[in-house]
Write a protein that holds these residues in place. Structure first.
Motif, PDB file in Angstrom:
ATOM      1  N   PHE A 122       0.830  -1.202   0.000  1.00 30.04           N
ATOM      2  CA  PHE A 122       0.000   0.000   0.000  1.00 30.04           C
ATOM      3  C   PHE A 122       0.864   1.251   0.000  1.00 30.04           C
ATOM      4  CE2 PHE A 122      -3.346  -2.340   2.792  1.00 30.04           C
ATOM      5  CZ  PHE A 122      -3.754  -3.067   1.696  1.00 30.04           C
ATOM      6  N   VAL A 123       0.232   2.331  -0.450  1.00 32.07           N
ATOM      7  CA  VAL A 123       0.826   3.662  -0.328  1.00 32.07           C
ATOM      8  C   VAL A 123      -0.273   4.616   0.111  1.00 32.07           C
ATOM      9  CG1 VAL A 123       1.865   5.595  -1.573  1.00 32.07           C
ATOM     10  CG2 VAL A 123       2.627   3.271  -2.048  1.00 32.07           C
ATOM     11  N   ALA A 124       0.019   5.478   1.066  1.00 30.24           N
ATOM     12  CA  ALA A 124      -0.927   6.507   1.502  1.00 30.24           C
ATOM     13  C   ALA A 124      -0.520   7.849   0.909  1.00 30.24           C
ATOM     14  CB  ALA A 124      -0.973   6.597   3.019  1.00 30.24           C
ATOM     15  N   LEU A 125      -1.493   8.545   0.333  1.00 30.73           N
ATOM     16  CA  LEU A 125      -1.263   9.847  -0.280  1.00 30.73           C
ATOM     17  C   LEU A 125      -2.027  10.913   0.490  1.00 30.73           C
ATOM     18  CD1 LEU A 125      -1.925   8.746  -3.985  1.00 30.73           C
ATOM     19  CD2 LEU A 125       0.293   8.836  -2.819  1.00 30.73           C
ATOM     20  N   GLY A 126      -1.517  12.123   0.504  1.00 37.42           N
ATOM     21  CA  GLY A 126      -2.208  13.215   1.179  1.00 37.42           C
ATOM     22  C   GLY A 126      -1.229  14.230   1.707  1.00 37.42           C
ATOM     23  N   GLU A 127      -1.440  14.672   2.927  1.00 39.36           N
ATOM     24  CA  GLU A 127      -0.564  15.617   3.608  1.00 39.36           C
ATOM     25  C   GLU A 127      -0.162  15.019   4.940  1.00 39.36           C
ATOM     26  OE1 GLU A 127       0.477  18.415   2.277  1.00 39.36           O
ATOM     27  OE2 GLU A 127      -0.816  18.322   0.503  1.00 39.36           O
ATOM     28  N   ALA A 128       1.015  15.395   5.443  1.00 40.38           N
ATOM     29  CA  ALA A 128       1.516  14.831   6.700  1.00 40.38           C
ATOM     30  C   ALA A 128       0.658  15.260   7.886  1.00 40.38           C
ATOM     31  CB  ALA A 128       2.972  15.246   6.922  1.00 40.38           C
ATOM     32  N   ILE A 129       0.326  16.536   7.946  1.00 43.64           N
ATOM     33  CA  ILE A 129      -0.464  17.075   9.052  1.00 43.64           C
ATOM     34  C   ILE A 129      -1.476  18.059   8.495  1.00 43.64           C
ATOM     35  CG2 ILE A 129      -0.435  18.426  11.182  1.00 43.64           C
ATOM     36  CD1 ILE A 129       2.327  17.406  11.766  1.00 43.64           C
ATOM     37  N   TYR A 130      -2.697  17.965   8.985  1.00 40.07           N
ATOM     38  CA  TYR A 130      -3.768  18.878   8.596  1.00 40.07           C
ATOM     39  C   TYR A 130      -4.118  19.756   9.789  1.00 40.07           C
ATOM     40  CZ  TYR A 130      -4.466  15.445   4.839  1.00 40.07           C
ATOM     41  OH  TYR A 130      -4.287  14.594   3.784  1.00 40.07           O
ATOM     42  N   GLU A 131      -3.986  21.051   9.637  1.00 42.86           N
ATOM     43  CA  GLU A 131      -4.386  21.977  10.696  1.00 42.86           C
ATOM     44  C   GLU A 131      -5.901  22.131  10.654  1.00 42.86           C
ATOM     45  OE1 GLU A 131      -2.556  23.338  12.961  1.00 42.86           O
ATOM     46  OE2 GLU A 131      -0.528  22.909  12.233  1.00 42.86           O
ATOM     47  N   LEU A 132      -6.582  21.714  11.708  1.00 42.01           N
ATOM     48  CA  LEU A 132      -8.041  21.807  11.757  1.00 42.01           C
ATOM     49  C   LEU A 132      -8.507  23.074  12.460  1.00 42.01           C
ATOM     50  CD1 LEU A 132      -8.885  18.113  12.710  1.00 42.01           C
ATOM     51  CD2 LEU A 132      -8.736  19.124  10.436  1.00 42.01           C
ATOM     52  N   VAL A 133      -7.891  23.381  13.587  1.00 35.62           N
ATOM     53  CA  VAL A 133      -8.271  24.561  14.370  1.00 35.62           C
ATOM     54  C   VAL A 133      -6.997  25.237  14.849  1.00 35.62           C
ATOM     55  CG1 VAL A 133      -9.474  25.418  16.423  1.00 35.62           C
ATOM     56  CG2 VAL A 133     -10.389  23.448  15.170  1.00 35.62           C
ATOM     57  N   VAL A 220     -16.133  26.015  16.673  1.00 44.43           N
ATOM     58  CA  VAL A 220     -15.383  25.974  17.927  1.00 44.43           C
ATOM     59  C   VAL A 220     -15.873  27.116  18.814  1.00 44.43           C
ATOM     60  CG1 VAL A 220     -13.122  26.056  19.032  1.00 44.43           C
ATOM     61  CG2 VAL A 220     -13.344  25.085  16.755  1.00 44.43           C
ATOM     62  N   LYS A 221     -16.231  26.771  20.045  1.00 48.35           N
ATOM     63  CA  LYS A 221     -16.619  27.788  21.012  1.00 48.35           C
ATOM     64  C   LYS A 221     -15.769  27.603  22.271  1.00 48.35           C
ATOM     65  CE  LYS A 221     -21.407  28.003  19.367  1.00 48.35           C
ATOM     66  NZ  LYS A 221     -22.845  27.808  19.715  1.00 48.35           N
ATOM     67  N   THR A 222     -15.081  28.645  22.661  1.00 51.36           N
ATOM     68  CA  THR A 222     -14.241  28.589  23.854  1.00 51.36           C
ATOM     69  C   THR A 222     -14.704  29.625  24.866  1.00 51.36           C
ATOM     70  OG1 THR A 222     -12.652  30.154  22.887  1.00 51.36           O
ATOM     71  CG2 THR A 222     -12.234  27.808  22.534  1.00 51.36           C
ATOM     72  N   SER A 223     -14.651  29.256  26.123  1.00 51.26           N
ATOM     73  CA  SER A 223     -15.005  30.205  27.171  1.00 51.26           C
ATOM     74  C   SER A 223     -13.818  31.118  27.461  1.00 51.26           C
ATOM     75  CB  SER A 223     -15.451  29.471  28.439  1.00 51.26           C
ATOM     76  OG  SER A 223     -14.379  28.734  28.985  1.00 51.26           O
ATOM     77  N   TYR A 224     -14.056  32.167  28.189  1.00 48.78           N
ATOM     78  CA  TYR A 224     -13.035  33.166  28.489  1.00 48.78           C
ATOM     79  C   TYR A 224     -11.854  32.514  29.212  1.00 48.78           C
ATOM     80  CZ  TYR A 224     -10.990  37.540  30.156  1.00 48.78           C
ATOM     81  OH  TYR A 224     -10.148  38.593  30.409  1.00 48.78           O
ATOM     82  N   GLY A 225     -10.649  32.786  28.700  1.00 52.37           N
ATOM     83  CA  GLY A 225      -9.451  32.262  29.341  1.00 52.37           C
ATOM     84  C   GLY A 225      -8.946  30.956  28.763  1.00 52.37           C
ATOM     85  N   TRP A 226      -9.629  30.415  27.735  1.00 51.99           N
ATOM     86  CA  TRP A 226      -9.214  29.155  27.137  1.00 51.99           C
ATOM     87  C   TRP A 226      -8.887  29.340  25.654  1.00 51.99           C
ATOM     88  CZ3 TRP A 226      -8.528  24.314  29.334  1.00 51.99           C
ATOM     89  CH2 TRP A 226      -8.890  24.205  30.682  1.00 51.99           C
ATOM     90  N   ASP A 227      -7.894  28.592  25.183  1.00 54.94           N
ATOM     91  CA  ASP A 227      -7.534  28.563  23.773  1.00 54.94           C
ATOM     92  C   ASP A 227      -7.558  27.105  23.321  1.00 54.94           C
ATOM     93  OD1 ASP A 227      -6.841  29.405  21.281  1.00 54.94           O
ATOM     94  OD2 ASP A 227      -4.749  29.834  21.744  1.00 54.94           O
ATOM     95  N   PHE A 228      -7.756  26.892  22.019  1.00 52.52           N
ATOM     96  CA  PHE A 228      -7.929  25.528  21.517  1.00 52.52           C
ATOM     97  C   PHE A 228      -7.309  25.390  20.138  1.00 52.52           C
ATOM     98  CE2 PHE A 228     -10.521  22.310  19.245  1.00 52.52           C
ATOM     99  CZ  PHE A 228     -10.339  21.222  20.096  1.00 52.52           C
ATOM    100  N   ASN A 229      -6.532  24.320  19.936  1.00 49.05           N
ATOM    101  CA  ASN A 229      -5.948  23.986  18.647  1.00 49.05           C
ATOM    102  C   ASN A 229      -6.196  22.505  18.367  1.00 49.05           C
ATOM    103  OD1 ASN A 229      -4.304  26.559  18.011  1.00 49.05           O
ATOM    104  ND2 ASN A 229      -3.634  26.022  20.069  1.00 49.05           N
ATOM    105  N   ALA A 230      -6.305  22.141  17.098  1.00 51.11           N
ATOM    106  CA  ALA A 230      -6.519  20.742  16.741  1.00 51.11           C
ATOM    107  C   ALA A 230      -5.855  20.440  15.400  1.00 51.11           C
ATOM    108  CB  ALA A 230      -8.006  20.411  16.668  1.00 51.11           C
ATOM    109  N   THR A 231      -5.255  19.256  15.305  1.00 53.50           N
ATOM    110  CA  THR A 231      -4.644  18.806  14.069  1.00 53.50           C
ATOM    111  C   THR A 231      -5.052  17.359  13.791  1.00 53.50           C
ATOM    112  OG1 THR A 231      -2.635  18.054  15.208  1.00 53.50           O
ATOM    113  CG2 THR A 231      -2.622  20.290  14.314  1.00 53.50           C
ATOM    114  N   MET A 232      -4.920  16.952  12.536  1.00 52.06           N
ATOM    115  CA  MET A 232      -5.195  15.579  12.108  1.00 52.06           C
ATOM    116  C   MET A 232      -3.970  15.066  11.369  1.00 52.06           C
ATOM    117  SD  MET A 232      -7.768  14.603   8.971  1.00 52.06           S
ATOM    118  CE  MET A 232      -7.328  13.278   7.842  1.00 52.06           C
TER     119      MET A 232
END
Length: 285
Positions: A122-133, A220-232
């Motif tokens: 098999f071979v997987a094609l695409g991108e190494a990391i996807y920035e979601l948030v 994405v909803k964050t309350s005051y004082g919080w930050d959020f990041n996500a990757t795939m």
């Protein structure tokens, strides 16, 4: 609303025991992942998918104001503006990866992405990391090529072009919401996303492979004082079948990073998808 099973087999690096001097509002409490319906997903995001999956033409709307504008079919190789797989409808108004699979002369544009993982067959094609948030804002970037798992040609050992595979299913969609609370029990982060993929493609009548595997961030909803990041990212692939009749399988890792004023937390959830169309989530706690 279907609550997914939370399995302990996933590596999770979440610091639940914060220092005593950090207030409870800045400490991570519980994280729950639920599978939700398409209607619930639309309510979270405040937008529908008016173009549907098969409507031709660049109809505005879809995922977060861009989405599936022209559907997955209905495109014309010689008229890429008509949408669908072959044109500028596709994901987020730019075809699957920003510009469609064909140009105005009918010539195919290579959009399957680069090689990101290899195995014997098999071979997987695409991108190494996807920035979601990033910093609490979804990133719906059309230049990302969704992940595909394709076979190697038994004679040349070169990987087979995605477009030489046949019989892929219509795209499958699964919708989720992550509810993240602080130690005080208040909602710190709410994150919605959808997993999409097509399965069952064969090469010369054999095997079951995957294409267009991607996680699409919703809101994405964050309350005051919080930050959020996500990757795939793709974290592994395997063969669930035999050498003669391969069934591709991949593991995709969704990584959350949650930061408060006083502490940082990290979590990894894994989603397993097979060429038979099965999806299983291994979610940390």
């Amino acid at each position: 609303m279907k609550k997914l099973l939370l399995l302990a087999t996933v590596a999770v690096s979440t610091s639940l025991m914060a220092a005593p001097n950090i207030p409870e509002s800045q400490q991570l409490g519980s994280i729950e992942i639920h599978e939700i319906s398409s209607e619930q997903f639309k309510k979270f995001n405040g937008a529908g998918i008016p173009a549907g999956l098969n409507n031709p033409g660049p109809i505005p709307g879809g995922f977060i104001g861009g989405g599936i504008n022209g559907g997955f079919t209905g495109g014309d190789p010689n008229q890429p503006q008509n949408g669908g797989n072959n044109g500028q409808g596709g994901y987020n108004g730019g075809g699957y990866t920003g510009g469609g699979y064909y140009n105005g002369s009918g010539d195919r544009i290579e959009t399957a992405g680069r090689v990101i993982q290899t195995a014997r067959d098999f071979v997987a094609l695409g991108e190494a990391i996807y920035e979601l948030v990033q910093k609490g804002k979804p990133k719906n970037q059309t230049e990302y090529a969704p992940i595909s798992v394709v076979p190697r040609d038994p004679m040349t050992k070169e990987y087979v072009d995605v477009f030489d595979l046949e019989g892929f299913s219509m795209p499958v969609e699964k919708n989720y919401v992550a509810n993240i609370k602080n130690k005080a029990g208040a909602q710190a982060v709410t994150f919605t996303y959808k997993v999409m993929y097509s399965y069952g493609g064969s090469y010369n009548g054999a095997g079951k492979y995957l294409t267009n595997v991607i996680i699409i961030p919703g809101s994405v909803k964050t309350s005051y004082g919080w930050d959020f990041n996500a990757t795939m990212k793709l974290s592994g692939m395997m063969n669930h079948g035999t050498r003669a009749e391969p069934v591709a399988g991949i593991m995709v890792t969704l990584k959350y990073q949650m930061n408060s004023w006083s502490a940082a937390y990290e979590r990894n959830d894994t989603i397993h998808i097979t060429g038979n169309g099965e999806l299983k989530s291994f979610l940390g706690q």
